[in-house]
Design a protein around this motif. Structure first.
Motif, PDB file in Angstrom:
ATOM      1  N   SER A 101       2.710  18.642  14.444  1.00  0.00           N
ATOM      2  CA  SER A 101       3.532  17.540  13.974  1.00  0.00           C
ATOM      3  C   SER A 101       4.189  17.836  12.623  1.00  0.00           C
ATOM      4  CB  SER A 101       2.692  16.270  13.849  1.00  0.00           C
ATOM      5  OG  SER A 101       3.470  15.253  13.288  1.00  0.00           O
ATOM      6  N   PRO A 102       5.511  17.896  12.619  1.00  0.00           N
ATOM      7  CA  PRO A 102       6.202  18.077  11.340  1.00  0.00           C
ATOM      8  C   PRO A 102       6.006  16.879  10.417  1.00  0.00           C
ATOM      9  CG  PRO A 102       7.774  17.787  13.142  1.00  0.00           C
ATOM     10  CD  PRO A 102       6.420  17.865  13.749  1.00  0.00           C
ATOM     11  N   PHE A 103       5.652  15.737  10.987  1.00  0.00           N
ATOM     12  CA  PHE A 103       5.419  14.550  10.164  1.00  0.00           C
ATOM     13  C   PHE A 103       4.144  14.719   9.336  1.00  0.00           C
ATOM     14  CE2 PHE A 103       7.530  13.164  14.144  1.00  0.00           C
ATOM     15  CZ  PHE A 103       8.790  12.961  13.603  1.00  0.00           C
ATOM     16  N   GLN A 104       3.115  15.281   9.949  1.00  0.00           N
ATOM     17  CA  GLN A 104       1.880  15.574   9.205  1.00  0.00           C
ATOM     18  C   GLN A 104       2.124  16.655   8.163  1.00  0.00           C
ATOM     19  OE1 GLN A 104      -0.668  16.595  12.473  1.00  0.00           O
ATOM     20  NE2 GLN A 104      -1.312  14.488  12.834  1.00  0.00           N
ATOM     21  N   GLN A 105       2.937  17.626   8.523  1.00  0.00           N
ATOM     22  CA  GLN A 105       3.280  18.704   7.597  1.00  0.00           C
ATOM     23  C   GLN A 105       3.966  18.136   6.354  1.00  0.00           C
ATOM     24  OE1 GLN A 105       5.893  21.520   9.485  1.00  0.00           O
ATOM     25  NE2 GLN A 105       5.726  23.002   7.833  1.00  0.00           N
ATOM     26  N   ILE A 106       4.882  17.210   6.547  1.00  0.00           N
ATOM     27  CA  ILE A 106       5.581  16.582   5.422  1.00  0.00           C
ATOM     28  C   ILE A 106       4.601  15.798   4.556  1.00  0.00           C
ATOM     29  CG2 ILE A 106       7.198  14.710   4.847  1.00  0.00           C
ATOM     30  CD1 ILE A 106       8.984  15.770   7.106  1.00  0.00           C
ATOM     31  N   GLN A 107       3.696  15.054   5.180  1.00  0.00           N
ATOM     32  CA  GLN A 107       2.733  14.266   4.410  1.00  0.00           C
ATOM     33  C   GLN A 107       1.824  15.160   3.565  1.00  0.00           C
ATOM     34  OE1 GLN A 107       1.142  11.987   7.711  1.00  0.00           O
ATOM     35  NE2 GLN A 107       2.294  10.165   7.080  1.00  0.00           N
ATOM     36  N   ARG A 108       1.352  16.256   4.130  1.00  0.00           N
ATOM     37  CA  ARG A 108       0.504  17.190   3.378  1.00  0.00           C
ATOM     38  C   ARG A 108       1.272  17.788   2.202  1.00  0.00           C
ATOM     39  NH1 ARG A 108      -0.629  21.662   6.315  1.00  0.00           N
ATOM     40  NH2 ARG A 108      -1.934  22.419   4.649  1.00  0.00           N
ATOM     41  N   ALA A 109       2.514  18.179   2.451  1.00  0.00           N
ATOM     42  CA  ALA A 109       3.334  18.765   1.382  1.00  0.00           C
ATOM     43  C   ALA A 109       3.631  17.728   0.303  1.00  0.00           C
ATOM     44  CB  ALA A 109       4.626  19.331   1.964  1.00  0.00           C
ATOM     45  N   ASN A 110       3.898  16.492   0.705  1.00  0.00           N
ATOM     46  CA  ASN A 110       4.181  15.445  -0.281  1.00  0.00           C
ATOM     47  C   ASN A 110       3.005  15.215  -1.213  1.00  0.00           C
ATOM     48  OD1 ASN A 110       6.747  15.084   0.601  1.00  0.00           O
ATOM     49  ND2 ASN A 110       6.361  13.168   1.667  1.00  0.00           N
ATOM     50  N   TYR A 111       1.812  15.343  -0.688  1.00  0.00           N
ATOM     51  CA  TYR A 111       0.620  15.191  -1.529  1.00  0.00           C
ATOM     52  C   TYR A 111       0.622  16.248  -2.634  1.00  0.00           C
ATOM     53  CZ  TYR A 111      -4.243  14.888  -2.935  1.00  0.00           C
ATOM     54  OH  TYR A 111      -5.393  14.746  -3.661  1.00  0.00           O
ATOM     55  N   GLU A 112       0.933  17.486  -2.281  1.00  0.00           N
ATOM     56  CA  GLU A 112       0.966  18.578  -3.274  1.00  0.00           C
ATOM     57  C   GLU A 112       2.114  18.367  -4.270  1.00  0.00           C
ATOM     58  OE1 GLU A 112      -1.329  21.544  -3.177  1.00  0.00           O
ATOM     59  OE2 GLU A 112      -2.298  19.897  -2.126  1.00  0.00           O
ATOM     60  N   ILE A 113       3.278  18.011  -3.770  1.00  0.00           N
ATOM     61  CA  ILE A 113       4.443  17.790  -4.639  1.00  0.00           C
ATOM     62  C   ILE A 113       4.166  16.631  -5.596  1.00  0.00           C
ATOM     63  CG2 ILE A 113       6.879  17.133  -4.703  1.00  0.00           C
ATOM     64  CD1 ILE A 113       7.072  18.447  -1.855  1.00  0.00           C
ATOM     65  N   SER A 114       3.603  15.553  -5.081  1.00  0.00           N
ATOM     66  CA  SER A 114       3.288  14.379  -5.912  1.00  0.00           C
ATOM     67  C   SER A 114       2.311  14.731  -7.019  1.00  0.00           C
ATOM     68  CB  SER A 114       2.713  13.248  -5.059  1.00  0.00           C
ATOM     69  OG  SER A 114       3.680  12.779  -4.164  1.00  0.00           O
ATOM     70  N   HIS A 115       1.383  15.604  -6.723  1.00  0.00           N
ATOM     71  CA  HIS A 115       0.429  16.029  -7.747  1.00  0.00           C
ATOM     72  C   HIS A 115       1.158  16.729  -8.900  1.00  0.00           C
ATOM     73  CE1 HIS A 115      -3.420  17.243  -9.419  1.00  0.00           C
ATOM     74  NE2 HIS A 115      -2.889  18.438  -9.605  1.00  0.00           N
ATOM     75  N   ILE A 116       2.109  17.575  -8.593  1.00  0.00           N
ATOM     76  CA  ILE A 116       2.883  18.271  -9.629  1.00  0.00           C
ATOM     77  C   ILE A 116       3.753  17.286 -10.398  1.00  0.00           C
ATOM     78  CG2 ILE A 116       4.728  19.967 -10.007  1.00  0.00           C
ATOM     79  CD1 ILE A 116       3.454  21.562  -7.663  1.00  0.00           C
ATOM     80  N   ILE A 117       4.402  16.370  -9.691  1.00  0.00           N
ATOM     81  CA  ILE A 117       5.234  15.354 -10.349  1.00  0.00           C
ATOM     82  C   ILE A 117       4.404  14.557 -11.344  1.00  0.00           C
ATOM     83  CG2 ILE A 117       6.477  13.183  -9.951  1.00  0.00           C
ATOM     84  CD1 ILE A 117       7.505  14.436  -7.309  1.00  0.00           C
ATOM     85  N   SER A 118       3.222  14.160 -10.932  1.00  0.00           N
ATOM     86  CA  SER A 118       2.339  13.383 -11.794  1.00  0.00           C
ATOM     87  C   SER A 118       1.826  14.222 -12.971  1.00  0.00           C
ATOM     88  CB  SER A 118       1.173  12.849 -10.967  1.00  0.00           C
ATOM     89  OG  SER A 118       0.243  12.203 -11.794  1.00  0.00           O
ATOM     90  N   HIS A 119       1.359  15.426 -12.684  1.00  0.00           N
ATOM     91  CA  HIS A 119       0.777  16.297 -13.716  1.00  0.00           C
ATOM     92  C   HIS A 119       1.778  16.606 -14.835  1.00  0.00           C
ATOM     93  CE1 HIS A 119      -1.813  19.349 -15.455  1.00  0.00           C
ATOM     94  NE2 HIS A 119      -0.780  20.185 -15.442  1.00  0.00           N
ATOM     95  N   TYR A 120       3.033  16.857 -14.467  1.00  0.00           N
ATOM     96  CA  TYR A 120       4.059  17.199 -15.452  1.00  0.00           C
ATOM     97  C   TYR A 120       4.871  15.986 -15.898  1.00  0.00           C
ATOM     98  CZ  TYR A 120       3.087  22.125 -14.663  1.00  0.00           C
ATOM     99  OH  TYR A 120       2.470  23.345 -14.581  1.00  0.00           O
ATOM    100  N   ASN A 121       4.475  14.791 -15.435  1.00  0.00           N
ATOM    101  CA  ASN A 121       5.149  13.546 -15.813  1.00  0.00           C
ATOM    102  C   ASN A 121       6.662  13.622 -15.559  1.00  0.00           C
ATOM    103  OD1 ASN A 121       5.076  10.892 -16.694  1.00  0.00           O
ATOM    104  ND2 ASN A 121       5.447  11.464 -18.829  1.00  0.00           N
ATOM    105  N   ILE A 122       7.014  14.083 -14.387  1.00  0.00           N
ATOM    106  CA  ILE A 122       8.419  14.224 -14.000  1.00  0.00           C
ATOM    107  C   ILE A 122       8.945  12.864 -13.561  1.00  0.00           C
ATOM    108  CG2 ILE A 122      10.008  15.326 -12.368  1.00  0.00           C
ATOM    109  CD1 ILE A 122       7.984  17.680 -12.257  1.00  0.00           C
ATOM    110  N   LYS A 123      10.043  12.465 -14.142  1.00  0.00           N
ATOM    111  CA  LYS A 123      10.629  11.142 -13.872  1.00  0.00           C
ATOM    112  C   LYS A 123      11.656  11.219 -12.747  1.00  0.00           C
ATOM    113  CE  LYS A 123       8.391   9.317 -17.292  1.00  0.00           C
ATOM    114  NZ  LYS A 123       7.055   8.930 -17.004  1.00  0.00           N
TER     115      LYS A 123
END
Length: 183
Positions: A101-123
């Protein structure tokens, strides 16, 4: 020469039927990613990164990230051909084969991307799209309302998605993701 270019160079020198299914799918995926990269370059999109691997909580491969003034676009490219439908959150072809499922793939990737956005306080907001690039792809069912999907006939919409007035700031964000890339 990187492995992507090598495999694409081999493509016209080998008999496709002799390749195993996994390698065929990999080459098809590279074709779609290269096609999509040409579209981004044609629309003069500057701040994007292609083929990034993140491994903060779990390992994920991301086809494209595009950073704009307000949004980080996560773009998952699929170069499937044929008739497909979506049933119970799974992608099925007309032969009844179910695909990871590409939908699950997107959700897993979003979790990783969100972690970076949060860690670096990207607006920037995070917005994901599943993009089908092959003109021979047909989706026979309605698109799910909880995912952003672009079909081959909708790729013209990309020209209006990527506003980049803060190019230097957006470039700095791209560099953060490059720094987080794990081979």
């Amino acid at each position: 020469m990187n492995s992507h270019k090598y495999l694409l160079a081999l493509q016209n020198r080998i008999i496709q039927e002799d390749l195993d299914g996994e390698l065929k799918n990999y080459i098809k995926g590279l074709e779609g990613e290269n096609y999509f990269k040409m579209i981004l370059e044609e629309h003069e999109v500057k701040n994007f990164i292609h083929d990034i691997n993140l491994n903060i909580k779990s390992r994920v491969q991301i086809d494209f990230l595009v950073v704009t003034d307000t949004t980080i676009f996560h773009l998952e490219i699929k170069h499937y051909s044929g008739d497909y439908s979506i049933q119970d959150g799974q992608l099925l072809n007309d032969y009844g084969n179910m695909f990871y499922s590409p939908f699950q793939q997107i959700q897993r990737a979003n979790y990783e991307i969100s972690h970076i956005i949060s860690h670096y306080n990207i607006k920037r907001a995070l917005k994901s799209f599943l993009i089908f690039t092959n003109p021979q792809f047909t989706l026979k069912t309605a698109k799910p309302s909880n995912f952003n999907i672009l079909l081959p006939t909708e790729l013209h919409k990309l020209a209006y998605m990527f506003k980049d007035d803060y190019s230097e700031e957006n470039s700095e964000i791209i560099n953060i993701f490059k720094k987080e890339n794990k081979d």
